[in-house]
Design a protein around this motif. Sequence first.
Motif, mmCIF file in Angstrom:
data_model
loop_
_atom_site.group_PDB
_atom_site.id
_atom_site.type_symbol
_atom_site.label_atom_id
_atom_site.label_comp_id
_atom_site.label_asym_id
_atom_site.label_seq_id
_atom_site.Cartn_x
_atom_site.Cartn_y
_atom_site.Cartn_z
ATOM 1 N N SER A 172 17.914 13.491 7.221
ATOM 2 C CA SER A 172 18.707 14.578 7.805
ATOM 3 C C SER A 172 18.574 14.645 9.328
ATOM 4 O O SER A 172 19.432 15.197 9.996
ATOM 5 C CB SER A 172 18.281 15.915 7.194
ATOM 6 N N ARG A 173 17.510 14.064 9.887
ATOM 7 C CA ARG A 173 17.317 14.039 11.339
ATOM 8 C C ARG A 173 17.873 12.776 11.981
ATOM 9 O O ARG A 173 17.744 12.586 13.182
ATOM 10 C CB ARG A 173 15.843 14.148 11.670
ATOM 11 N N GLY A 174 18.431 11.897 11.182
ATOM 12 C CA GLY A 174 19.006 10.667 11.704
ATOM 13 C C GLY A 174 18.043 9.506 11.794
ATOM 14 O O GLY A 174 18.409 8.440 12.275
ATOM 15 N N GLN A 175 16.814 9.688 11.347
ATOM 16 C CA GLN A 175 15.838 8.601 11.383
ATOM 17 C C GLN A 175 15.985 7.714 10.155
ATOM 18 O O GLN A 175 16.200 8.206 9.056
ATOM 19 C CB GLN A 175 14.418 9.156 11.446
ATOM 20 N N VAL A 176 15.849 6.422 10.350
ATOM 21 C CA VAL A 176 15.952 5.483 9.242
ATOM 22 C C VAL A 176 14.621 5.453 8.504
ATOM 23 O O VAL A 176 13.561 5.265 9.107
ATOM 24 C CB VAL A 176 16.316 4.068 9.749
ATOM 25 N N ARG A 177 14.679 5.670 7.198
ATOM 26 C CA ARG A 177 13.476 5.682 6.357
ATOM 27 C C ARG A 177 13.760 4.902 5.076
ATOM 28 O O ARG A 177 14.913 4.698 4.698
ATOM 29 C CB ARG A 177 13.083 7.102 6.003
ATOM 30 N N LEU A 178 12.689 4.508 4.398
ATOM 31 C CA LEU A 178 12.838 3.860 3.103
ATOM 32 C C LEU A 178 13.183 4.907 2.051
ATOM 33 O O LEU A 178 12.552 5.959 1.984
ATOM 34 C CB LEU A 178 11.539 3.164 2.689
ATOM 35 N N GLN A 179 14.170 4.617 1.249
ATOM 36 C CA GLN A 179 14.504 5.468 0.113
ATOM 37 C C GLN A 179 14.196 4.670 -1.143
ATOM 38 O O GLN A 179 14.725 3.578 -1.350
ATOM 39 C CB GLN A 179 15.974 5.868 0.131
ATOM 40 N N ARG A 180 13.309 5.223 -1.962
ATOM 41 C CA ARG A 180 12.913 4.559 -3.193
ATOM 42 C C ARG A 180 13.383 5.398 -4.371
ATOM 43 O O ARG A 180 13.165 6.605 -4.393
ATOM 44 C CB ARG A 180 11.396 4.409 -3.255
ATOM 45 N N SER A 181 14.004 4.747 -5.345
ATOM 46 C CA SER A 181 14.448 5.426 -6.564
ATOM 47 C C SER A 181 13.585 4.938 -7.717
ATOM 48 O O SER A 181 13.429 3.731 -7.918
ATOM 49 C CB SER A 181 15.912 5.117 -6.849
ATOM 50 N N TYR A 182 13.033 5.889 -8.450
ATOM 51 C CA TYR A 182 12.168 5.583 -9.584
ATOM 52 C C TYR A 182 12.808 6.105 -10.865
ATOM 53 O O TYR A 182 13.412 7.167 -10.873
ATOM 54 C CB TYR A 182 10.796 6.235 -9.412
ATOM 55 N N GLU A 183 12.631 5.361 -11.934
ATOM 56 C CA GLU A 183 13.143 5.749 -13.244
ATOM 57 C C GLU A 183 11.958 6.081 -14.135
ATOM 58 O O GLU A 183 10.908 5.441 -14.049
ATOM 59 C CB GLU A 183 13.953 4.602 -13.830
ATOM 60 N N PHE A 184 12.136 7.095 -14.973
ATOM 61 C CA PHE A 184 11.095 7.460 -15.929
ATOM 62 C C PHE A 184 11.765 7.913 -17.217
ATOM 63 O O PHE A 184 12.983 8.122 -17.268
ATOM 64 C CB PHE A 184 10.170 8.552 -15.363
ATOM 65 N N GLU A 185 10.969 8.037 -18.269
ATOM 66 C CA GLU A 185 11.492 8.496 -19.556
ATOM 67 C C GLU A 185 10.751 9.753 -19.968
ATOM 68 O O GLU A 185 9.569 9.928 -19.668
ATOM 69 C CB GLU A 185 11.319 7.410 -20.617
ATOM 70 N N LEU B 116 12.678 9.288 -3.746
ATOM 71 C CA LEU B 116 11.732 9.555 -2.669
ATOM 72 C C LEU B 116 12.330 8.987 -1.386
ATOM 73 O O LEU B 116 12.632 7.801 -1.311
ATOM 74 C CB LEU B 116 10.405 8.873 -2.992
ATOM 75 N N HIS B 117 12.545 9.857 -0.408
ATOM 76 C CA HIS B 117 13.129 9.433 0.872
ATOM 77 C C HIS B 117 12.069 9.625 1.946
ATOM 78 O O HIS B 117 11.759 10.754 2.317
ATOM 79 C CB HIS B 117 14.369 10.254 1.181
ATOM 80 N N GLY B 118 11.517 8.534 2.426
ATOM 81 C CA GLY B 118 10.370 8.635 3.314
ATOM 82 C C GLY B 118 9.179 9.072 2.493
ATOM 83 O O GLY B 118 8.755 8.389 1.573
ATOM 84 N N ARG B 119 8.631 10.227 2.820
ATOM 85 C CA ARG B 119 7.508 10.776 2.053
ATOM 86 C C ARG B 119 7.896 12.026 1.261
ATOM 87 O O ARG B 119 7.028 12.702 0.709
ATOM 88 C CB ARG B 119 6.367 11.132 3.001
ATOM 89 N N TRP C 219 0.823 -1.198 0.000
ATOM 90 C CA TRP C 219 0.000 0.000 0.000
ATOM 91 C C TRP C 219 0.864 1.258 0.000
ATOM 92 O O TRP C 219 0.622 2.195 -0.763
ATOM 93 C CB TRP C 219 -0.933 -0.013 1.212
ATOM 94 N N ALA C 220 1.885 1.291 0.849
ATOM 95 C CA ALA C 220 2.786 2.451 0.910
ATOM 96 C C ALA C 220 3.575 2.586 -0.388
ATOM 97 O O ALA C 220 3.860 3.702 -0.834
ATOM 98 C CB ALA C 220 3.739 2.323 2.098
ATOM 99 N N GLY C 221 3.920 1.470 -1.014
ATOM 100 C CA GLY C 221 4.638 1.510 -2.288
ATOM 101 C C GLY C 221 3.808 2.112 -3.410
ATOM 102 O O GLY C 221 4.318 2.860 -4.247
ATOM 103 N N MET C 222 2.513 1.796 -3.434
ATOM 104 C CA MET C 222 1.638 2.387 -4.460
ATOM 105 C C MET C 222 1.488 3.890 -4.253
ATOM 106 O O MET C 222 1.508 4.664 -5.216
ATOM 107 C CB MET C 222 0.271 1.706 -4.440
#
Length: 106
Positions: free
Chosen positions: A62-75, A90-93, A22-25
């Motif tokens: 930047s606050r030291g909290q561990v978050r998911l970092q998602r990299s997306y590719e587009f054309e 996208l790092h966190g939200r 759900w968070a990924g979508m």
Amino acid sequence: MYYSLSDLFWLFLFVLAGWYLWAGMAAKEQARRAAASHCAQLGVQLLDDTVALMRTRLKRDSRGQVRLQRSYEFEFTSTGEHRYAGIAVLHGRRITQIQLSPHHLA
């Protein structure tokens, strides 16, 4: 009714997998909107109106909290002839980076 520890484990795993999907979508939609907006500002066209997940990892913000970092590719295209690649991170939200490869100007 009593639940065993293994039942609770599988339930937790199921809920975690559902949350991740759900968070990924939601993250993918946010990255798509940011890429489309960035392309519009630069006068180029986002192709296929979509982004594709390239990489997911855990990283501190930047606050030291561990978050998911998602990299997306587009054309995208600038002239309508050639396709060029772009990346949205996208790092966190938060969108932390949108990068377009070198391209010809129309």
